[in-house]
Design an enzyme around this catalytic site. Structure first.
Site, mmCIF file in Angstrom:
data_model
loop_
_atom_site.group_PDB
_atom_site.id
_atom_site.type_symbol
_atom_site.label_atom_id
_atom_site.label_comp_id
_atom_site.label_asym_id
_atom_site.label_seq_id
_atom_site.Cartn_x
_atom_site.Cartn_y
_atom_site.Cartn_z
ATOM 1 N N HIS A 335 -20.456 2.712 3.688
ATOM 2 C CA HIS A 335 -20.961 3.398 4.880
ATOM 3 C C HIS A 335 -21.491 4.755 4.471
ATOM 4 C CE1 HIS A 335 -21.142 5.014 8.955
ATOM 5 N NE2 HIS A 335 -21.123 3.755 9.336
ATOM 6 N N ASP A 394 -18.056 -4.103 10.445
ATOM 7 C CA ASP A 394 -18.669 -5.431 10.484
ATOM 8 C C ASP A 394 -17.992 -6.449 9.576
ATOM 9 O OD1 ASP A 394 -20.525 -4.966 12.421
ATOM 10 O OD2 ASP A 394 -21.931 -4.034 11.025
HETATM 11 N N1 CMC Z 1 -22.202 -3.365 -2.146
HETATM 12 C C1 CMC Z 1 -22.476 -2.946 -3.394
HETATM 13 N N2 CMC Z 1 -22.864 -1.695 -3.695
HETATM 14 C C2 CMC Z 1 -22.992 -0.825 -2.689
HETATM 15 C C3 CMC Z 1 -22.730 -1.193 -1.358
HETATM 16 C C4 CMC Z 1 -22.319 -2.520 -1.105
HETATM 17 N N3 CMC Z 1 -22.068 -2.925 0.140
HETATM 18 N N4 CMC Z 1 -22.963 -0.132 -0.551
HETATM 19 C C5 CMC Z 1 -23.341 0.870 -1.345
HETATM 20 N N5 CMC Z 1 -23.365 0.458 -2.641
HETATM 21 C C6 CMC Z 1 -23.663 1.268 -3.825
HETATM 22 C C7 CMC Z 1 -25.156 1.535 -3.971
HETATM 23 O O1 CMC Z 1 -25.787 0.508 -4.716
HETATM 24 C C8 CMC Z 1 -25.142 2.869 -4.671
HETATM 25 O O2 CMC Z 1 -24.807 2.633 -6.025
HETATM 26 P P1 CMC Z 1 -25.402 3.610 -7.186
HETATM 27 O O3 CMC Z 1 -24.814 4.960 -6.922
HETATM 28 O O4 CMC Z 1 -24.931 2.989 -8.455
HETATM 29 O O5 CMC Z 1 -26.891 3.575 -7.032
HETATM 30 C C9 CMC Z 1 -23.952 3.593 -4.047
HETATM 31 O O6 CMC Z 1 -23.061 2.548 -3.620
HETATM 32 C C10 CMC Z 1 -24.321 4.451 -2.840
HETATM 33 O O7 CMC Z 1 -25.041 3.636 -1.940
HETATM 34 P P2 CMC Z 1 -26.174 4.135 -0.980
HETATM 35 O O8 CMC Z 1 -27.151 3.018 -0.748
HETATM 36 O O9 CMC Z 1 -26.731 5.445 -1.467
HETATM 37 O O10 CMC Z 1 -25.342 4.410 0.327
HETATM 38 P P3 CMC Z 1 -25.953 4.625 1.743
HETATM 39 O O11 CMC Z 1 -25.117 5.624 2.399
HETATM 40 O O12 CMC Z 1 -27.413 4.925 1.668
HETATM 41 O O13 CMC Z 1 -25.816 3.186 2.433
HETATM 42 C C11 CMC Z 1 -24.962 1.324 3.636
HETATM 43 C C12 CMC Z 1 -24.854 2.847 3.379
HETATM 44 C C13 CMC Z 1 -24.075 0.955 4.813
HETATM 45 C C14 CMC Z 1 -26.420 0.985 4.015
HETATM 46 C C15 CMC Z 1 -24.548 0.562 2.350
HETATM 47 O O14 CMC Z 1 -23.216 0.872 2.016
HETATM 48 C C16 CMC Z 1 -24.720 -0.945 2.509
HETATM 49 O O15 CMC Z 1 -25.817 -1.453 2.263
HETATM 50 N N6 CMC Z 1 -23.636 -1.697 2.891
HETATM 51 C C17 CMC Z 1 -23.750 -3.109 3.173
HETATM 52 C C18 CMC Z 1 -24.374 -3.340 4.550
HETATM 53 C C19 CMC Z 1 -23.381 -3.030 5.672
HETATM 54 O O16 CMC Z 1 -22.239 -3.472 5.640
HETATM 55 N N7 CMC Z 1 -23.870 -2.321 6.708
HETATM 56 C C20 CMC Z 1 -23.064 -2.033 7.905
HETATM 57 C C21 CMC Z 1 -22.751 -0.580 8.055
HETATM 58 S S1 CMC Z 1 -21.485 -0.305 9.322
HETATM 59 C C22 CMC Z 1 -22.200 -0.814 10.794
HETATM 60 C C23 CMC Z 1 -23.246 0.119 11.253
HETATM 61 O O17 CMC Z 1 -22.913 1.180 11.787
HETATM 62 O O18 CMC Z 1 -24.421 -0.207 11.132
#
Ligand code: CMC
Length: 482
Positions: A335, A394
């Site tokens: 998140h 989720d």
């Molecule tokens: N699985 C594997 N790696 C992950 C995941 C994951 N679910 N989430 C983040 N990472 C890694 C990402 O690859 C990055 O790695 P690195 O530093 O090596 O490049 C690091 O963690 C930071 O990730 P980020 O993309 O910069 O984080 P963000 O804050 O931009 O993204 C997120 C947040 C929710 C989009 C992401 O964690 C994600 O894609 N999760 C899976 C989808 C999900 O469950 N979404 C629902 C969110 S809760 C409901 C809502 O409010 O929408």
């Protein structure tokens, strides 16, 4: 709005007026000054604000006019876009408050309707206020018959989120003339009408896709019961209300009601900043919610669990989620704000057990066991530990929905229905501000510098045309591999 005020408004219009004014955010006074030194040696002092809770924020609104510099923050990792009184998240602690009340307490003792009241009026209702409010909400659940015609126009295999974007956007064609977005009483009615009609619009999306007859809301049921009634009853059978299922659904509605400035809420605010029709703004929010990184994650989690299939495959899928060679992520994990367990996921996990105990469906139980094992494996893995990736709301939602017989493609629609209160109250909050400015971020331009225009007859032919050639009448809407 020109319609005569209903019972709710007659009884409360004056008493609520002063209370609603408390929901208007007031800018705090600066608590500190930050000094920024620029590459040209110039320094500028910027006011720092401290909210009731949360990290301090540097006010950069004067930065450009005083220095010529803008800030660059794609994805808004370090940017606050508004002042709000609605929801507070402490991502490190895993804390979520709705107007100051912890989500765990509300989930245990309150109801979705109470939470809607809390967001609209800023305080929890008395029993009388709550009863009147729910009565009004239920009486507003019907939709214009003409809107039902819209459902017939969608392709039979349409995703219900596509239908929701269309029909919620279409509400703006039915409700546009008789209200003034600058009038707080009109905004209040807009909020009630939107939130009341969302379950009906969602249930009709589900039923028309299956070719089932439309079921109209009924005043003898509560708001949440009406949703189940419109989704699952038939004109041929009596509808039985199951209290455990109603409580579970009510709790899920509460957990998703608002979550401060996420992608969909920010989209609603940005669309609303141009003074667009509020129902069209909500349709924009639904669009932003749809993607798997946001609200679409609940559907993606269940599809992922089905793909993993059994516990022997967990290490393979964890490896895949860690690898940067593909775009697979562990859905329902991670998140932007929570760097700890999402408090909503904890409530959801407990509810998952109680619902599965009630429904006793073998497949759902297996899926929940797989989810628990996957969670345990991820939480022990260095990759997830270092990045502070925990289950989010989720992760368990889909399993509960499946146990409640809600089809996978409807999961994100459920989220949209539940989040409608957050979206519309954030819109109300924005519209109540004294100074409103259209949202207009800037960019760092890295394209071509100004260049000379060449008349078409003098331009060189590219060796291979970049325009893809589509076969005539291949398909009106499908894509072809070229
Ligand atoms: N699985 C594997 N790696 C992950 C995941 C994951 N679910 N989430 C983040 N990472 C890694 C990402 O690859 C990055 O790695 P690195 O530093 O090596 O490049 C690091 O963690 C930071 O990730 P980020 O993309 O910069 O984080 P963000 O804050 O931009 O993204 C997120 C947040 C929710 C989009 C992401 O964690 C994600 O894609 N999760 C899976 C989808 C999900 O469950 N979404 C629902 C969110 S809760 C409901 C809502 O409010 O929408």
């Amino acid at each position: 709005m020109s319609q005569s005020p209903n019972k709710w408004h007659q009884e409360t219009i004056e008493s609520q007026k002063s209370k609603m004014e408390k929901t208007v955010p007031i800018s705090p006074l600066p608590s500190d000054i930050a000094t920024l030194t620029l590459p040209n040696g110039k320094t500028i002092q910027l006011p720092v604000y401290k909210g009731t809770k949360g990290p301090p924020m540097i006010d950069i609104t004067q930065l450009q006019s005083k220095t010529g510099y803008f800030t660059l923050d794609p994805g808004f990792s370090s940017t606050g876009a508004c002042i709000s009184t609605m929801t507070y998240i402490d991502g490190d602690k895993g804390e979520l408050l709705y107007r100051g009340y912890p989500i765990e307490t509300l989930a245990k003792y309150s109801s979705y309707i109470e939470v809607c009241y809390l967001f609209i009026y800023g305080h929890l209702p008395s029993q009388k206020e709550l009863s009147l409010f729910e009565e009004t909400m239920v009486s507003e659940m019907m939709i214009n018959e003409k809107l039902i015609e819209f459902y017939k126009g969608f392709a039979t295999d349409s995703h219900p989120m596509a239908i929701m974007v269309g029909v919620v956007g279409a509400l703006s064609a039915f409700m546009h003339k008789d209200f003034d977005v600058n009038d707080p009483r009109d905004r209040e009615q807009i909020a009630i009408k939107l939130v009341a009609k969302m379950p009906t619009l969602a249930a009709y999306a589900y039923r028309t896709a299956l070719g089932l007859p439309i079921i109209y809301p009924n005043k003898k049921y509560s708001f949440i019961e009406n949703f189940l009634y419109m989704m699952f009853s038939t004109p041929m059978n009596d509808f039985n209300v199951d209290k455990v299922i109603v409580k579970a659904l009510d709790t899920i509605f509460m957990l998703h009601a608002d979550h401060e400035q996420n992608a969909s809420t920010s989209t609603v605010r940005i669309a609303g900043s141009s003074l667009a029709n509020p129902f069209a703004c909500i349709a924009a929010g639904i669009t932003a919610l749809w993607g798997p990184y946001h609200g679409g994650a609940n559907e993606a989690v269940l599809n992922m669990l089905k793909e993993i299939g059994n516990k022997e495959n967990i290490p393979k899928y964890l490896q895949k989620a860690k690898s940067k060679d593909n775009c697979f992520r562990l859905m329902g994990f991670g998140h932007r704000v929570y760097k700890n367990y999402d408090p909503r996921a904890k409530v959801m996990q407990e509810m998952c057990y109680s619902v599965l105990e009630k429904t006793q469906r073998a497949n759902d139980i297996l899926e929940s066991q797989l989810a628990i094992l996957l969670e345990q494996a991820a939480l022990k893995d260095d990759y997830f530990i270092q990045r502070k990736l925990y289950p989010n709301v989720d992760f368990y939602t889909g399993i509960v929905y499946e146990a409640l017989s809600i089809p996978t493609s409807m999961f994100t629609v459920m989220f949209a229905v539940q989040r409608s209160i957050g979206w519309i109250c954030q819109w109300m909050e924005m519209m109540s501000e004294k100074v409103q400015r259209i949202s207009r971020p800037r960019q760092l331009y890295v394209g071509e510098d100004q260049r000379e225009y060449i008349p078409i007859q003098d331009r060189k032919e590219e060796e291979k045309s970049r325009v893809c050639k589509l076969p005539m009448h291949s398909s009106l809407f499908g894509l072809v591999k070229v």
